[in-house]
Scaffold this motif. Structure first.
Motif, PDB file in Angstrom:
ATOM      1  N   ILE A 186     -10.799  -5.728   3.415  1.00 55.35           N
ATOM      2  CA  ILE A 186     -10.389  -5.511   2.026  1.00 55.35           C
ATOM      3  C   ILE A 186      -9.682  -6.798   1.623  1.00 55.35           C
ATOM      4  O   ILE A 186      -8.588  -7.085   2.104  1.00 55.35           O
ATOM      5  CB  ILE A 186      -9.429  -4.321   1.875  1.00 55.35           C
ATOM      6  CG1 ILE A 186     -10.042  -3.043   2.451  1.00 55.35           C
ATOM      7  CG2 ILE A 186      -9.088  -4.108   0.397  1.00 55.35           C
ATOM      8  CD1 ILE A 186      -9.098  -1.840   2.434  1.00 55.35           C
ATOM      9  N   ILE A 237     -13.235  -1.747  -1.937  1.00 58.23           N
ATOM     10  CA  ILE A 237     -13.197  -0.969  -0.699  1.00 58.23           C
ATOM     11  C   ILE A 237     -14.551  -0.332  -0.457  1.00 58.23           C
ATOM     12  O   ILE A 237     -15.096   0.342  -1.332  1.00 58.23           O
ATOM     13  CB  ILE A 237     -12.108   0.115  -0.772  1.00 58.23           C
ATOM     14  CG1 ILE A 237     -10.729  -0.522  -0.984  1.00 58.23           C
ATOM     15  CG2 ILE A 237     -12.120   0.980   0.496  1.00 58.23           C
ATOM     16  CD1 ILE A 237      -9.603   0.472  -1.162  1.00 58.23           C
ATOM     17  N   SER A 282     -11.785   1.632  -6.009  1.00 59.59           N
ATOM     18  CA  SER A 282     -12.184   0.274  -6.386  1.00 59.59           C
ATOM     19  C   SER A 282     -13.363  -0.199  -5.542  1.00 59.59           C
ATOM     20  O   SER A 282     -13.468   0.119  -4.344  1.00 59.59           O
ATOM     21  CB  SER A 282     -11.012  -0.687  -6.188  1.00 59.59           C
ATOM     22  OG  SER A 282     -11.432  -2.029  -6.232  1.00 59.59           O
ATOM     23  N   MET A 306       0.859  -1.184   0.000  1.00 59.77           N
ATOM     24  CA  MET A 306       0.000   0.000   0.000  1.00 59.77           C
ATOM     25  C   MET A 306       0.893   1.231   0.000  1.00 59.77           C
ATOM     26  O   MET A 306       1.954   1.235   0.622  1.00 59.77           O
ATOM     27  CB  MET A 306      -0.908   0.034   1.230  1.00 59.77           C
ATOM     28  CG  MET A 306      -1.856  -1.139   1.336  1.00 59.77           C
ATOM     29  SD  MET A 306      -2.857  -1.077   2.845  1.00 59.77           S
ATOM     30  CE  MET A 306      -3.580  -2.712   2.805  1.00 59.77           C
ATOM     31  N   LEU A 346      -2.368  -8.164  -2.843  1.00 57.12           N
ATOM     32  CA  LEU A 346      -3.112  -6.909  -2.974  1.00 57.12           C
ATOM     33  C   LEU A 346      -2.145  -5.739  -2.957  1.00 57.12           C
ATOM     34  O   LEU A 346      -1.236  -5.679  -2.121  1.00 57.12           O
ATOM     35  CB  LEU A 346      -4.109  -6.751  -1.821  1.00 57.12           C
ATOM     36  CG  LEU A 346      -4.777  -5.374  -1.689  1.00 57.12           C
ATOM     37  CD1 LEU A 346      -5.686  -5.086  -2.887  1.00 57.12           C
ATOM     38  CD2 LEU A 346      -5.579  -5.276  -0.387  1.00 57.12           C
ATOM     39  N   ILE A 359      -4.960  -1.902  -7.281  1.00 59.84           N
ATOM     40  CA  ILE A 359      -6.194  -1.125  -7.318  1.00 59.84           C
ATOM     41  C   ILE A 359      -5.993   0.283  -6.769  1.00 59.84           C
ATOM     42  O   ILE A 359      -5.053   0.546  -6.020  1.00 59.84           O
ATOM     43  CB  ILE A 359      -7.327  -1.817  -6.529  1.00 59.84           C
ATOM     44  CG1 ILE A 359      -6.970  -1.875  -5.026  1.00 59.84           C
ATOM     45  CG2 ILE A 359      -7.612  -3.210  -7.072  1.00 59.84           C
ATOM     46  CD1 ILE A 359      -8.106  -2.387  -4.138  1.00 59.84           C
ATOM     47  N   LEU A 390      -3.321   5.744  -1.499  1.00 63.12           N
ATOM     48  CA  LEU A 390      -4.259   5.714  -0.374  1.00 63.12           C
ATOM     49  C   LEU A 390      -3.836   6.753   0.666  1.00 63.12           C
ATOM     50  O   LEU A 390      -3.308   6.437   1.737  1.00 63.12           O
ATOM     51  CB  LEU A 390      -4.301   4.309   0.238  1.00 63.12           C
ATOM     52  CG  LEU A 390      -5.401   4.048   1.266  1.00 63.12           C
ATOM     53  CD1 LEU A 390      -6.782   4.290   0.668  1.00 63.12           C
ATOM     54  CD2 LEU A 390      -5.303   2.630   1.819  1.00 63.12           C
ATOM     55  N   THR A 434      -6.699   6.624 -12.395  1.00 63.90           N
ATOM     56  CA  THR A 434      -7.317   5.446 -11.774  1.00 63.90           C
ATOM     57  C   THR A 434      -8.826   5.359 -11.969  1.00 63.90           C
ATOM     58  O   THR A 434      -9.377   4.263 -12.063  1.00 63.90           O
ATOM     59  CB  THR A 434      -6.990   5.387 -10.269  1.00 63.90           C
ATOM     60  OG1 THR A 434      -7.408   6.609  -9.633  1.00 63.90           O
ATOM     61  CG2 THR A 434      -5.501   5.191 -10.041  1.00 63.90           C
ATOM     62  N   ILE A 465      -2.641  -1.534  -3.043  1.00 58.95           N
ATOM     63  CA  ILE A 465      -3.489  -0.343  -3.122  1.00 58.95           C
ATOM     64  C   ILE A 465      -2.575   0.857  -3.315  1.00 58.95           C
ATOM     65  O   ILE A 465      -1.705   1.127  -2.480  1.00 58.95           O
ATOM     66  CB  ILE A 465      -4.330  -0.142  -1.850  1.00 58.95           C
ATOM     67  CG1 ILE A 465      -5.139  -1.399  -1.522  1.00 58.95           C
ATOM     68  CG2 ILE A 465      -5.281   1.050  -2.041  1.00 58.95           C
ATOM     69  CD1 ILE A 465      -5.938  -1.289  -0.233  1.00 58.95           C
ATOM     70  N   PRO A 467      -8.038   3.527  -4.608  1.00 63.11           N
ATOM     71  CA  PRO A 467      -8.988   3.573  -3.488  1.00 63.11           C
ATOM     72  C   PRO A 467     -10.448   3.567  -3.910  1.00 63.11           C
ATOM     73  O   PRO A 467     -11.324   3.227  -3.114  1.00 63.11           O
ATOM     74  CB  PRO A 467      -8.628   4.884  -2.779  1.00 63.11           C
ATOM     75  CG  PRO A 467      -7.210   5.130  -3.154  1.00 63.11           C
ATOM     76  CD  PRO A 467      -7.084   4.648  -4.565  1.00 63.11           C
ATOM     77  N   GLY A 500      -6.172   1.751   5.871  1.00 68.67           N
ATOM     78  CA  GLY A 500      -6.206   0.745   4.818  1.00 68.67           C
ATOM     79  C   GLY A 500      -5.552  -0.543   5.269  1.00 68.67           C
ATOM     80  O   GLY A 500      -6.057  -1.645   5.019  1.00 68.67           O
TER      81      GLY A 500
END
Length: 384
Positions: free
Chosen positions: A343, A356, A353, A99, A124, A349, A129, A227, A126, A351, A334
């Motif tokens: 999540i 979430i 997406s 993240m 994952l 991805i 964020l 995004t 992110i 934020p 997050g």
């Protein structure tokens, strides 16, 4: 669970670290920083399960040797146009979830291309964020949900609130200032008319915000423009905007022109802007009816009529958040939601997406901010 925060002593990272240190389900939290002494001193103040480590992210070989020891990487090392993509690559290579608070559009494009690798590894990532991007994306997701069909999404923020933190381990020019100079010079990418375009930063864009009126805003290079089209295929325009007082806008436009004609280097411009921030921390923008400090504005249709909806944060709390708090705490939340399996998707991805829950995320974030009376405010054109 073992977590490492890269840049954990910086103006943004220290807030993420401070909050993450309170999470019960982290067995080891490592605060890494270019300066090991700072990392160890800060880590010692956070608890016995926190340690400090000196890491130069330019040393990719060492980074690739360190990261496999962890489950999750939080990256707060800026500027992201320089470090973001490579650190994400190292995290995925090391089989780490990831993240960050990436606020540059250039690496965002490349990082999204690593989606397939992340999914293959069941990881994952992110990206973006923080506050903007981050909170703006979450507000935008809520705005889009209010319309039957959204064609335009604007995210925006008040540049007067984007002041670098006073406390940071950074010894050189602040990374946030370097980021700002990069995104107001040259050309930046936006999404307009179903295609990506390179445009002049600080170009004037007029918007109509429901229940507030018409406003002049300016284009600012940011990941939201990249995004949103990635996650919402029916959108044909996505632009990140800034607003502020006339003096701030004039100074930024002047810097833009001086860089363009090579009278001013980006480095010199960054130093000048940093000096300006240091003497101008208390100037406020005062208008009777103004744009929200941070918002998203969706334009499209509802029940076959052209409509728009603005989404912002409304609070009666007197406390003003610093940029470090609004960014670092958002990143840490997050992490918390990921650790609680709230999540649970894989891939790279943003934020906004659907993985979430934007409303749940913001509701928890308000409490972390100390905003007990904060609400998500919807201004709808069909309710004027």
């Amino acid at each position: 669970m073992k977590v490492i925060i890269l840049g954990g002593c910086g103006g943004m990272g220290r807030y993420a670290a401070d909050l993450a240190a309170t999470f019960d389900n982290i067995d080891l939290l490592t605060i890494s920083d270019l300066y090991e002494k700072d990392a160890k001193e800060f880590a010692a103040s956070l608890g016995s399960h926190v340690d400090g480590l000196g890491v130069d992210v330019n040393d990719i070989e060492r980074l690739n040797n360190i990261l496999p020891e962890y489950d999750v990487v939080l990256n707060t090392v800026g500027p992201f146009f320089k470090f973001g993509y490579q650190i994400l690559k190292s995290a995925l290579k090391s089989n780490c979830h990831y993240m960050d608070i990436c606020d540059d559009w250039e690496p965002t494009e490349e990082m999204l291309k690593l989606d397939g690798i992340a999914k293959e590894k069941n990881l994952l990532a992110i990206i973006g964020l923080g506050a903007s991007p981050g909170i703006t994306n979450l507000l935008g997701s809520i705005a889009i949900d209010q319309l039957d069909d959204t064609k335009i999404i604007y995210t925006g923020w008040n540049m007067g609130e984007a002041k670098p933190e006073k406390i940071s381990s950074q010894k050189k020019i602040n990374a946030a200032i370097i980021h700002g100079i990069e995104q107001i010079s040259g050309r930046v990418k936006i999404f307009k008319g179903n295609i990506f375009k390179m445009v002049r930063p600080l170009k004037e864009i007029q918007i109509t915000y429901p229940n507030r009126g018409n406003f002049k805003t300016r284009v600012f290079g940011h990941p939201e423009a990249i995004t949103f089209p990635h996650h919402y295929k029916r959108i044909h325009t996505s632009i990140n905007l800034v607003h502020g007082d006339k003096t701030s806008i004039f100074i930024l436009r002047l810097i833009n022109k001086l860089i363009a004609v090579r009278i001013l280097s980006k480095r010199t411009a960054a130093r000048f802007l940093e000096w300006m921030e240091s003497i101008d921390r208390n100037r406020n923008i005062s208008t009777s009816i103004a744009l929200p400090e941070i918002y998203a504005l969706a334009v499209g249709t509802k029940q076959n009529k052209s409509e728009s909806v603005g989404v912002s944060i409304e609070t009666t709390e007197a406390r003003d958040l610093t940029m470090g708090e609004s960014t670092g705490y958002t990143l840490a939340l997050g992490l918390k939601m990921f650790l609680k399996n709230e999540i649970s998707s894989t891939g790279v991805i943003g934020p906004e997406s659907k993985s979430i829950d934007a409303r749940k995320f913001l509701s928890e974030l308000f409490l972390i901010f100390g905003y007990e009376n904060a609400t998500i405010k919807l201004d709808k054109s069909w309710e004027n």
